[in-house]
Design a protein around this motif. Structure first.
Motif: not given
Length: 250
Positions: A5-13, A34-45, A57-63
């Motif tokens: 089971t993988f979580a992908v941060a920045g999944a819609t990028g 991603s924020r589109a899926t209700g997950v925010d890696v900055i606010t933690g929501e 976790v695969i972290d590909v979230a970017s600024w």
């Protein structure tokens, strides 16, 4: 094949959607974050809930911009949140997509990515890093930033690589046995290219004249011109050249 089971941060990028696709094709369970899926890696929501039961976790979230200070704050915060919530959830490891040459960068976005690596590596959850060359898709972004009939693009060397290739390499790294003491792996395209020349190929399709410039206004331009951000001898070279990739898009 064992299913993870993988979580992908920045999944819609730009890169994340390819990572999700590769994981799905290989039969793994995927939690897109991603924020589109209700997950925010900055606010933690939504982060704690998303990581429940996740092994990797695969972290590909970017600024979204090149400002060093803003990018650094984004990466420092996201790394801290992923490490803290990952520890609580029992995540086995985090796999990070980084950029070739960040260890040499002194300013700009690449320097922010160096901080990203350092922050993740300082946390309790083990981290694996893949450094990639600039994406083929980045060339279009350079043109998008300059609306009009003329675009100025640095005539600097790169070894552009397709996002799909990077995604495959990330998944390979995420599922490979641990390799203590190995250098940080790199992935790049099949040959060296000049960024401005690649942009001219795309510009011709868009009706945009591309003018090559020396890039002296860019952070670490001298380092880039000297090849500091090109892949090292141990890098994996794979995928289409920019021209081949562009032709395949049509």
């Amino acid at each position: 094949m064992s299913v993870t089971t993988f979580a992908v941060a920045g999944a819609t990028g730009r890169l994340g959607r390819h990572v999700v696709e590769v994981l799905t094709e290989r039969g793994h369970r995927v939690v897109p974050m991603s924020r589109a899926t209700g997950v925010d890696v900055i606010t933690g929501e939504g982060l704690a809930g998303a990581l429940a039961g996740v092994e990797v976790v695969i972290d590909v979230a970017s600024w979204h911009a090149s400002d060093e200070d803003a990018a650094t704050e984004f990466f420092r915060t996201s790394a801290g949140n992923l490490q803290e919530e990952g520890r609580k959830a029992g995540v086995a490891r985090i796999v990070l997509a980084s950029i070739i040459g960040v260890d040499k960068a002194t300013a700009g976005f690449l320097a922010a990515k160096r901080v990203h690596e350092e922050c993740l590596l300082s946390g309790p959850v083990p981290v694996r890093i893949l450094r990639a060359a600039q994406f083929h898709e980045f060339v279009g972004q350079l043109l998008d930033w300059q609306p009009g009939e003329v675009a100025y693009v640095p005539a600097l060397p790169s070894q552009l690589v397709a996002c799909r290739v990077v995604a495959e390499e990330l998944v390979d790294l995420a599922t490979a046995p641990a390799s203590a003491g190995a250098p940080i792996p790199e992935v790049a395209g099949p040959r060296r290219e000049i960024l401005a020349e690649a942009a001219r190929l795309l510009g011709a399709r868009r009706g945009v004249k591309v003018v090559g410039v020396d890039g002296s206004a860019m952070p670490d331009a001298e380092l880039a011109a000297g090849g500091a951000f090109l892949p090292g001898p141990h890098a994996r070279l794979a995928g289409p050249s920019f021209r081949e990739w562009l032709e395949a898009q049509s």
